[in-house]
Design a protein around this motif. Structure first.
Motif, PDB file in Angstrom:
ATOM      1  N   SER A  30       5.856  -5.927 -27.914  1.00 22.76           N
ATOM      2  CA  SER A  30       5.242  -5.502 -26.607  1.00 22.76           C
ATOM      3  C   SER A  30       4.287  -4.552 -26.823  1.00 22.76           C
ATOM      4  N   THR A  31       3.172  -4.948 -26.481  1.00 20.30           N
ATOM      5  CA  THR A  31       1.845  -3.921 -26.435  1.00 20.30           C
ATOM      6  C   THR A  31       2.127  -2.680 -25.736  1.00 20.30           C
ATOM      7  N   GLY A  32       2.928  -2.829 -24.458  1.00 16.50           N
ATOM      8  CA  GLY A  32       3.355  -1.755 -23.705  1.00 16.50           C
ATOM      9  C   GLY A  32       4.208  -0.658 -24.520  1.00 16.50           C
ATOM     10  N   LEU A  34       4.350  -0.652 -27.895  1.00 18.40           N
ATOM     11  CA  LEU A  34       3.693  -0.102 -29.101  1.00 18.40           C
ATOM     12  C   LEU A  34       2.725   1.327 -28.216  1.00 18.40           C
ATOM     13  N   LEU A  35       2.210   0.911 -27.339  1.00 18.14           N
ATOM     14  CA  LEU A  35       1.510   1.928 -26.469  1.00 18.14           C
ATOM     15  C   LEU A  35       2.239   3.287 -26.223  1.00 18.14           C
ATOM     16  N   ARG A  36       3.531   2.807 -25.717  1.00 22.02           N
ATOM     17  CA  ARG A  36       4.055   4.228 -25.147  1.00 22.02           C
ATOM     18  C   ARG A  36       4.789   5.011 -26.524  1.00 22.02           C
ATOM     19  N   ALA A  37       5.170   4.261 -27.606  1.00 20.48           N
ATOM     20  CA  ALA A  37       5.414   4.776 -28.795  1.00 20.48           C
ATOM     21  C   ALA A  37       4.259   5.512 -29.288  1.00 20.48           C
ATOM     22  N   GLY A  56      -2.680   2.984 -14.482  1.00 19.26           N
ATOM     23  CA  GLY A  56      -2.088   1.562 -14.209  1.00 19.26           C
ATOM     24  C   GLY A  56      -3.331   0.491 -14.647  1.00 19.26           C
ATOM     25  N   GLN A  57      -4.280   1.121 -15.421  1.00 23.34           N
ATOM     26  CA  GLN A  57      -5.666   0.147 -15.787  1.00 23.34           C
ATOM     27  C   GLN A  57      -5.311  -0.275 -17.315  1.00 23.34           C
ATOM     28  N   LEU A  58      -6.168  -0.981 -17.587  1.00 24.28           N
ATOM     29  CA  LEU A  58      -5.921  -1.557 -19.210  1.00 24.28           C
ATOM     30  C   LEU A  58      -6.508  -0.773 -20.120  1.00 24.28           C
ATOM     31  N   VAL A  59      -5.658  -0.253 -21.380  1.00 23.25           N
ATOM     32  CA  VAL A  59      -6.449   0.376 -22.638  1.00 23.25           C
ATOM     33  C   VAL A  59      -7.291  -0.541 -23.121  1.00 23.25           C
ATOM     34  N   SER A  60      -8.369   0.134 -23.793  1.00 23.94           N
ATOM     35  CA  SER A  60      -9.445  -0.600 -24.363  1.00 23.94           C
ATOM     36  C   SER A  60      -9.066  -1.812 -25.260  1.00 23.94           C
ATOM     37  N   ASP A  84       4.570  -9.961 -25.861  1.00 23.06           N
ATOM     38  CA  ASP A  84       4.529  -9.579 -24.726  1.00 23.06           C
ATOM     39  C   ASP A  84       3.565  -8.619 -24.135  1.00 23.06           C
ATOM     40  N   GLY A  85       2.946  -8.728 -23.209  1.00 20.35           N
ATOM     41  CA  GLY A  85       1.823  -7.852 -22.704  1.00 20.35           C
ATOM     42  C   GLY A  85       0.553  -8.037 -23.353  1.00 20.35           C
ATOM     43  N   TYR A  86       0.428  -9.137 -23.786  1.00 24.44           N
ATOM     44  CA  TYR A  86      -0.853  -9.422 -24.756  1.00 24.44           C
ATOM     45  C   TYR A  86      -0.937 -10.960 -24.930  1.00 24.44           C
ATOM     46  N   PRO A  87      -1.994 -11.554 -24.625  1.00 25.47           N
ATOM     47  CA  PRO A  87      -3.241 -11.220 -24.032  1.00 25.47           C
ATOM     48  C   PRO A  87      -3.224 -10.691 -22.654  1.00 25.47           C
ATOM     49  N   ARG A  88      -4.265  -9.790 -22.474  1.00 22.69           N
ATOM     50  CA  ARG A  88      -4.038  -9.451 -20.904  1.00 22.69           C
ATOM     51  C   ARG A  88      -5.560  -9.622 -20.194  1.00 22.69           C
ATOM     52  N   ASN A  89      -6.292 -10.199 -20.864  1.00 28.77           N
ATOM     53  CA  ASN A  89      -7.491 -10.495 -20.252  1.00 28.77           C
ATOM     54  C   ASN A  89      -8.317 -11.838 -21.247  1.00 28.77           C
ATOM     55  N   ALA A  91     -10.927 -11.696 -22.848  1.00 25.49           N
ATOM     56  CA  ALA A  91     -11.288 -11.222 -24.357  1.00 25.49           C
ATOM     57  C   ALA A  91     -10.486 -11.169 -25.173  1.00 25.49           C
ATOM     58  N   GLN A  92      -9.146 -10.626 -24.637  1.00 27.38           N
ATOM     59  CA  GLN A  92      -7.942 -10.393 -25.660  1.00 27.38           C
ATOM     60  C   GLN A  92      -7.472 -11.942 -26.019  1.00 27.38           C
ATOM     61  N   CYS A  93      -7.655 -12.903 -25.141  1.00 32.01           N
ATOM     62  CA  CYS A  93      -7.210 -14.134 -25.643  1.00 32.01           C
ATOM     63  C   CYS A  93      -8.150 -14.721 -27.040  1.00 32.01           C
ATOM     64  N   GLY A 126      12.967  -0.480  -8.456  1.00 33.16           N
ATOM     65  CA  GLY A 126      14.206  -0.280  -8.903  1.00 33.16           C
ATOM     66  C   GLY A 126      14.279   0.437 -10.174  1.00 33.16           C
ATOM     67  N   ARG A 127      13.035  -0.256 -10.872  1.00 33.63           N
ATOM     68  CA  ARG A 127      12.820   0.354 -12.435  1.00 33.63           C
ATOM     69  C   ARG A 127      12.246   1.756 -12.439  1.00 33.63           C
ATOM     70  N   ALA A 128      11.460   1.995 -11.407  1.00 33.71           N
ATOM     71  CA  ALA A 128      11.138   3.275 -11.218  1.00 33.71           C
ATOM     72  C   ALA A 128      12.281   4.234 -11.281  1.00 33.71           C
ATOM     73  N   ASN A 132      12.430   5.869 -15.109  1.00 35.39           N
ATOM     74  CA  ASN A 132      11.350   7.108 -14.907  1.00 35.39           C
ATOM     75  C   ASN A 132       9.910   6.756 -15.466  1.00 35.39           C
ATOM     76  N   ARG A 133       9.317   5.533 -15.574  1.00 33.20           N
ATOM     77  CA  ARG A 133       8.247   5.324 -15.894  1.00 33.20           C
ATOM     78  C   ARG A 133       7.343   5.770 -15.007  1.00 33.20           C
ATOM     79  N   LYS A 134       6.176   6.605 -15.562  1.00 28.33           N
ATOM     80  CA  LYS A 134       5.175   7.118 -14.950  1.00 28.33           C
ATOM     81  C   LYS A 134       4.218   6.039 -14.167  1.00 28.33           C
ATOM     82  N   GLU A 143      -2.031  -0.889  -8.353  1.00 24.33           N
ATOM     83  CA  GLU A 143      -3.021  -1.069  -8.978  1.00 24.33           C
ATOM     84  C   GLU A 143      -2.834  -1.946 -10.396  1.00 24.33           C
ATOM     85  N   ARG A 144      -1.551  -1.943 -10.707  1.00 23.80           N
ATOM     86  CA  ARG A 144      -1.290  -2.768 -11.805  1.00 23.80           C
ATOM     87  C   ARG A 144      -1.242  -4.336 -11.461  1.00 23.80           C
ATOM     88  N   LEU A 145      -0.821  -4.519 -10.347  1.00 21.18           N
ATOM     89  CA  LEU A 145      -0.808  -5.753  -9.821  1.00 21.18           C
ATOM     90  C   LEU A 145      -2.197  -6.393  -9.577  1.00 21.18           C
TER      91      LEU A 145
HETATM   92  P1  ADP Z   1       3.818  -3.986 -17.375  1.00 26.14           P
HETATM   93  O1  ADP Z   1       3.782  -5.462 -17.629  1.00 26.14           O
HETATM   94  O2  ADP Z   1       5.219  -3.870 -16.578  1.00 26.14           O
HETATM   95  O3  ADP Z   1       2.515  -3.646 -16.658  1.00 26.14           O
HETATM   96  P2  ADP Z   1       3.726  -3.153 -20.068  1.00 26.14           P
HETATM   97  O4  ADP Z   1       4.645  -2.232 -20.596  1.00 26.14           O
HETATM   98  O5  ADP Z   1       3.425  -4.227 -20.546  1.00 26.14           O
HETATM   99  O6  ADP Z   1       4.255  -2.883 -18.469  1.00 26.14           O
HETATM  100  O7  ADP Z   1       2.360  -2.197 -19.936  1.00 26.14           O
HETATM  101  C1  ADP Z   1       2.052  -1.013 -19.533  1.00 26.14           C
HETATM  102  C2  ADP Z   1       0.868  -0.399 -19.627  1.00 26.14           C
HETATM  103  O8  ADP Z   1       0.436  -0.409 -20.951  1.00 26.14           O
HETATM  104  C3  ADP Z   1      -0.185  -1.407 -18.850  1.00 26.14           C
HETATM  105  O9  ADP Z   1      -0.569  -0.926 -17.686  1.00 26.14           O
HETATM  106  C4  ADP Z   1      -1.665  -0.951 -19.642  1.00 26.14           C
HETATM  107  O10 ADP Z   1      -2.218   0.107 -19.262  1.00 26.14           O
HETATM  108  C5  ADP Z   1      -1.286  -0.976 -21.123  1.00 26.14           C
HETATM  109  N1  ADP Z   1      -1.154  -1.957 -21.898  1.00 26.14           N
HETATM  110  C6  ADP Z   1      -0.144  -2.640 -22.267  1.00 26.14           C
HETATM  111  N2  ADP Z   1      -0.494  -3.879 -23.019  1.00 26.14           N
HETATM  112  C7  ADP Z   1      -1.763  -3.821 -22.783  1.00 26.14           C
HETATM  113  C8  ADP Z   1      -3.005  -4.713 -23.482  1.00 26.14           C
HETATM  114  N3  ADP Z   1      -2.817  -5.882 -23.964  1.00 26.14           N
HETATM  115  N4  ADP Z   1      -4.120  -4.239 -23.048  1.00 26.14           N
HETATM  116  C9  ADP Z   1      -4.369  -3.328 -22.338  1.00 26.14           C
HETATM  117  N5  ADP Z   1      -3.870  -2.468 -21.989  1.00 26.14           N
HETATM  118  C10 ADP Z   1      -2.421  -2.724 -22.239  1.00 26.14           C
END
Ligand code: ADP
Length: 190
Positions: A30-32, A34-37, A56-60, A84-89, A91-93, A126-128, A132-134, A143-145
């Motif tokens: 899960s890229t989410g 990995l990023l949270r770690a 709620g935006q995408l990391v580069s 899980d969580g990748y690809p998200r656009n 370009a990532q595909c 419910g998950r919030a 306690n995810r920010k 914004e995420r939706l």
């Molecule tokens: P969710 O799918 O519930 O939004 P994730 O745990 O997958 O939660 O992602 C949380 C946040 O991590 C995203 O809102 C984004 O900021 C960042 N993120 C995760 N995966 C990616 C990705 N592939 N590209 C860019 N940002 C990402």
């Protein structure tokens, strides 16, 4: 088996990936997570990513691809993976396809979990409360939706054009949804 899991935030990707991982004995990447770690560890990359995630935006693409490449090069990923969580656009595909072609490990199937927006908003609320995810506050969820609809929804079309997309109903009991997923996997008796 190399699986890409698609679906809006709160569609159950993480839960289903956890169940599938046990079933198929391949890692859940899960890229989410990995990023949270990275944020938790306070690495330079994590520091950069934190504000973007909280908004709620995408990391580069570059940062996430680097992290993913490192994770996919670990030995356990050779048996396959659930992404899980990748690809998200789009370009990532393209980046993923290039990377996996280079590794000789193309995606076998993309599974899209479809859940109506009202239910998503309910689940994330419910998950919030529970985790306690920010980024689960009402404004950030909105914004995420929005980001999902604008940038991530087209990813399904990318796999559909390759004939690799399965669209699945993500509403129902956890185990019920898992059965739908298992039935949709290629080369596997349902
Ligand atoms: P969710 O799918 O519930 O939004 P994730 O745990 O997958 O939660 O992602 C949380 C946040 O991590 C995203 O809102 C984004 O900021 C960042 N993120 C995760 N995966 C990616 C990705 N592939 N590209 C860019 N940002 C990402």
């Amino acid at each position: 088996m190399r699986i890409v899991l698609l679906g809006a935030p709160g569609s159950g990707k993480g839960t289903q990936a956890g169940l599938l991982k046990a079933e198929l004995n391949i890692p859940h990447i899960s890229t989410g997570d990995l990023l949270r770690a990275a944020v938790k560890a306070g690495t330079p990359l994590g520091l950069k990513a934190k504000a973007v995630m909280d908004a709620g935006q995408l990391v580069s693409d570059e940062i996430v691809l680097g992290m993913l490449e490192e994770r996919l090069s670990q030995p356990d990923a050779r048996a396959g993976f659930i992404l899980d969580g990748y690809p998200r656009n789009l370009a990532q595909c393209e980046a993923l396809q290039k990377l996996l072609d280079r590794l000789g490990q193309p995606v076998d199937v993309a599974l899209q979990l479809v859940v109506p927006n009202e239910l998503i908003v309910e689940r994330l609320a419910g998950r919030a409360a529970a985790e306690n995810r920010k980024d689960d506050t009402p404004e950030t969820v909105r914004e995420r939706l929005r980001v999902y609809a604008e940038q991530t929804a087209p990813v399904a079309g990318y796999y559909e054009r390759q004939g690799r997309l399965s669209v699945l109903d993500g509403v129902g009991e956890m185990r019920e949804v898992q059965q739908r997923i298992l039935s949709a996997l290629p080369r596997r008796a349902a």
